[in-house]
Scaffold this active site. Structure first.
Site, PDB file in Angstrom:
ATOM      1  N   ASP A  40      53.222  37.775 -39.688  1.00 38.63           N
ATOM      2  CA  ASP A  40      52.206  37.322 -40.644  1.00 38.63           C
ATOM      3  C   ASP A  40      52.244  35.798 -40.742  1.00 38.63           C
ATOM      4  OD1 ASP A  40      50.584  39.085 -42.982  1.00 38.63           O
ATOM      5  OD2 ASP A  40      50.760  36.934 -43.405  1.00 38.63           O
ATOM      6  N   ASP A  63      51.110  32.588 -36.891  1.00 36.79           N
ATOM      7  CA  ASP A  63      49.672  32.404 -37.084  1.00 36.79           C
ATOM      8  C   ASP A  63      49.016  32.836 -35.772  1.00 36.79           C
ATOM      9  OD1 ASP A  63      47.066  31.533 -37.190  1.00 36.79           O
ATOM     10  OD2 ASP A  63      47.549  29.533 -37.954  1.00 36.79           O
ATOM     11  N   VAL A  64      48.236  33.898 -35.806  1.00 38.79           N
ATOM     12  CA  VAL A  64      47.701  34.446 -34.546  1.00 38.79           C
ATOM     13  C   VAL A  64      46.705  33.509 -33.858  1.00 38.79           C
ATOM     14  CG1 VAL A  64      48.098  36.875 -35.161  1.00 38.79           C
ATOM     15  CG2 VAL A  64      45.880  35.806 -35.695  1.00 38.79           C
ATOM     16  N   ASN A  90      45.874  43.369 -36.257  1.00 42.64           N
ATOM     17  CA  ASN A  90      45.301  43.626 -37.575  1.00 42.64           C
ATOM     18  C   ASN A  90      44.978  42.345 -38.352  1.00 42.64           C
ATOM     19  OD1 ASN A  90      45.120  45.284 -40.297  1.00 42.64           O
ATOM     20  ND2 ASN A  90      46.620  43.655 -40.636  1.00 42.64           N
ATOM     21  N   TYR A 156      31.738  37.151 -39.569  1.00 40.88           N
ATOM     22  CA  TYR A 156      32.651  38.311 -39.604  1.00 40.88           C
ATOM     23  C   TYR A 156      32.104  39.434 -38.716  1.00 40.88           C
ATOM     24  CZ  TYR A 156      35.764  41.868 -41.642  1.00 40.88           C
ATOM     25  OH  TYR A 156      36.704  42.855 -41.844  1.00 40.88           O
ATOM     26  N   LYS A 160      33.826  40.915 -35.351  1.00 46.37           N
ATOM     27  CA  LYS A 160      34.208  42.325 -35.208  1.00 46.37           C
ATOM     28  C   LYS A 160      33.460  42.977 -34.034  1.00 46.37           C
ATOM     29  CE  LYS A 160      37.346  42.687 -38.413  1.00 46.37           C
ATOM     30  NZ  LYS A 160      38.759  42.690 -37.972  1.00 46.37           N
ATOM     31  N   THR A 191      41.693  46.575 -50.469  1.00 45.72           N
ATOM     32  CA  THR A 191      42.818  45.660 -50.217  1.00 45.72           C
ATOM     33  C   THR A 191      42.476  44.329 -50.879  1.00 45.72           C
ATOM     34  OG1 THR A 191      41.827  44.705 -48.240  1.00 45.72           O
ATOM     35  CG2 THR A 191      43.177  46.678 -47.910  1.00 45.72           C
TER      36      THR A 191
HETATM   37  N1  NAD Z   1      39.620  45.763 -46.264  1.00 49.33           N
HETATM   38  C1  NAD Z   1      38.547  46.217 -45.638  1.00 49.33           C
HETATM   39  O1  NAD Z   1      37.630  46.770 -46.265  1.00 49.33           O
HETATM   40  C2  NAD Z   1      38.425  46.087 -44.145  1.00 49.33           C
HETATM   41  C3  NAD Z   1      37.357  46.745 -43.526  1.00 49.33           C
HETATM   42  C4  NAD Z   1      37.230  46.661 -42.137  1.00 49.33           C
HETATM   43  C5  NAD Z   1      38.130  45.922 -41.411  1.00 49.33           C
HETATM   44  N2  NAD Z   1      39.145  45.283 -42.039  1.00 49.33           N
HETATM   45  C6  NAD Z   1      40.057  44.512 -41.202  1.00 49.33           C
HETATM   46  O2  NAD Z   1      41.374  44.988 -41.388  1.00 49.33           O
HETATM   47  C7  NAD Z   1      42.303  43.919 -41.170  1.00 49.33           C
HETATM   48  C8  NAD Z   1      43.212  43.801 -42.376  1.00 49.33           C
HETATM   49  O3  NAD Z   1      42.441  43.554 -43.519  1.00 49.33           O
HETATM   50  P1  NAD Z   1      43.016  43.753 -45.007  1.00 49.33           P
HETATM   51  O4  NAD Z   1      41.871  44.197 -45.819  1.00 49.33           O
HETATM   52  O5  NAD Z   1      44.251  44.523 -44.977  1.00 49.33           O
HETATM   53  O6  NAD Z   1      43.295  42.218 -45.375  1.00 49.33           O
HETATM   54  P2  NAD Z   1      44.408  41.565 -46.345  1.00 49.33           P
HETATM   55  O7  NAD Z   1      43.835  40.252 -46.762  1.00 49.33           O
HETATM   56  O8  NAD Z   1      44.849  42.538 -47.390  1.00 49.33           O
HETATM   57  O9  NAD Z   1      45.634  41.323 -45.358  1.00 49.33           O
HETATM   58  C9  NAD Z   1      45.485  40.496 -44.220  1.00 49.33           C
HETATM   59  C10 NAD Z   1      46.856  40.006 -43.775  1.00 49.33           C
HETATM   60  O10 NAD Z   1      46.627  39.184 -42.619  1.00 49.33           O
HETATM   61  C11 NAD Z   1      47.392  37.992 -42.754  1.00 49.33           C
HETATM   62  N3  NAD Z   1      46.756  36.915 -41.983  1.00 49.33           N
HETATM   63  C12 NAD Z   1      45.617  36.238 -42.276  1.00 49.33           C
HETATM   64  N4  NAD Z   1      45.388  35.294 -41.354  1.00 49.33           N
HETATM   65  C13 NAD Z   1      46.399  35.388 -40.434  1.00 49.33           C
HETATM   66  C14 NAD Z   1      46.723  34.673 -39.263  1.00 49.33           C
HETATM   67  N5  NAD Z   1      45.979  33.640 -38.836  1.00 49.33           N
HETATM   68  N6  NAD Z   1      47.822  35.048 -38.569  1.00 49.33           N
HETATM   69  C15 NAD Z   1      48.607  36.079 -38.993  1.00 49.33           C
HETATM   70  N7  NAD Z   1      48.368  36.754 -40.118  1.00 49.33           N
HETATM   71  C16 NAD Z   1      47.267  36.430 -40.830  1.00 49.33           C
HETATM   72  C17 NAD Z   1      47.403  37.721 -44.251  1.00 49.33           C
HETATM   73  O11 NAD Z   1      48.449  36.849 -44.616  1.00 49.33           O
HETATM   74  C18 NAD Z   1      47.540  39.122 -44.824  1.00 49.33           C
HETATM   75  O12 NAD Z   1      48.892  39.510 -44.972  1.00 49.33           O
HETATM   76  C19 NAD Z   1      41.439  42.666 -40.927  1.00 49.33           C
HETATM   77  O13 NAD Z   1      41.298  42.483 -39.535  1.00 49.33           O
HETATM   78  C20 NAD Z   1      40.120  43.039 -41.543  1.00 49.33           C
HETATM   79  O14 NAD Z   1      39.059  42.312 -40.998  1.00 49.33           O
HETATM   80  C21 NAD Z   1      39.317  45.356 -43.382  1.00 49.33           C
END
Ligand code: NAD
Length: 269
Positions: A40, A63-64, A90, A156, A160, A191
């Site tokens: 993370d 940081d990805v 993720n 976004y 995606k 989340t």
């Molecule tokens: N929550 C939703 O409704 C939803 C829907 C579809 C897709 N997604 C996707 O699921 C994934 C996770 O989303 P979430 O809702 O759990 O988000 P979240 O904000 O709860 O968690 C995201 C995590 O990614 C980490 N992060 C952010 N930028 C980063 C980077 N540059 N390098 C490494 N880590 C990094 C953050 O610190 C955090 O711990 C994302 O790709 C998001 O686009 C989420």
């Protein structure tokens, strides 16, 4: 690390696993994999969540979007465990939540960097190892926002949709090396990413419930189950697919009123 574990114990890396879907995925994979790596951008979250998961697991600050961080992540994993079996891409961030005319170049670039460059970089580094061992599985995080238009989510959605395309390209490229690449496309999951959109007024929860056939948000654990399936040998003949995990969102094409308002239904029960 528990030194009693054999070197052949399976290893999974989950990016952005400090919170939300990534954390739920790390917790779920810890049932199937000997070692789970929580990567993370927030080092404290990575270390704390890995410690909570248990001493067999590892937290790595990464940081990805940063190439040397990503190279360092896989170096650390291979140095520590000598093995890598699964990567879950993720890590992600939410949209600026403005319409396209108000979008800034910086905001647009940042979304694409985290989702697209991040998925590309981590997949490339993992696949160097997967190709050499002729096995491995990658699961990417798409979204319903990448499968159809969502006003105010331009970058976004593009990111995606790009992940869907990348999933198909990488799956085709590496299928004969024993590597499977798939994606999940979640609907709305409760989340911090979504709580932040709600707090900023960019999302109305009851609109989402009304538009979702199953009339609710997903729990992170429900997305984690689908990811765990695609990462597992149970999905041995599945590659290049994007699996919606969305309570029926993508299947539904009629006006939301055809489903009835969730609030009305609750009142009638
Ligand atoms: N929550 C939703 O409704 C939803 C829907 C579809 C897709 N997604 C996707 O699921 C994934 C996770 O989303 P979430 O809702 O759990 O988000 P979240 O904000 O709860 O968690 C995201 C995590 O990614 C980490 N992060 C952010 N930028 C980063 C980077 N540059 N390098 C490494 N880590 C990094 C953050 O610190 C955090 O711990 C994302 O790709 C998001 O686009 C989420």
């Amino acid at each position: 690390m528990n030194t009693d574990q054999p070197d052949t114990a399976r290893v999974a890396v989950v990016t952005g696993a400090g919170d939300g879907i990534g954390l739920a995925t790390a917790q779920r994979l810890a049932r199937d994999f000997e070692h789970v790596v929580i990567a993370d951008v927030r080092p404290a979250a990575a270390f704390a969540r890995a410690a909570e998961l248990g001493q067999r697991h590892l937290g790595v600050a990464c940081d990805v979007t940063n190439e040397s961080d990503v190279v360092g992540l896989f170096d650390a994993v291979l140095q520590r465990f000598g093995r890598l079996d699964v990567l879950v891409n993720n890590a992600g961030i939410g949209e600026q939540s403005v319409m396209t005319l108000e979008q800034t170049v910086e905001g647009f670039d940042r979304i694409l960097a985290v989702h697209l460059r991040g998925t590309f970089l981590a997949s490339r580094e993992a696949a160097r190892h997967f190709v050499a061992q002729q096995s491995g599985a990658i699961v990417n995080l798409g979204s319903i926002a990448g499968l159809a238009g969502h006003p105010g989510r331009n970058a976004y959605g593009a990111a995606k949709a790009g992940i869907v395309a990348m999933t198909e390209a990488m799956a085709s490229e590496w299928a004969r090396d024993g590597i499977r690449v798939n994606a999940v496309a979640p609907g709305y999951v409760m989340t911090d990413l979504v709580r932040d959109l709600i707090a900023r007024g960019a999302l109305n929860p009851s609109d989402i419930e009304d538009r979702t056939p199953m009339a609710r948000f997903a729990r992170p654990e429900e997305i984690a189950e689908a990811i765990a399936f695609l990462a597992s040998p149970s999905a041995s003949y599945i590659t290049g697919v994007t699996l919606p995990v969305d309570g029926g969102w993508q299947a539904f094409g009629a006006p939301p009123a055809r489903l009835g308002r969730v609030a009305d239904k609750r009142e009638s029960h």
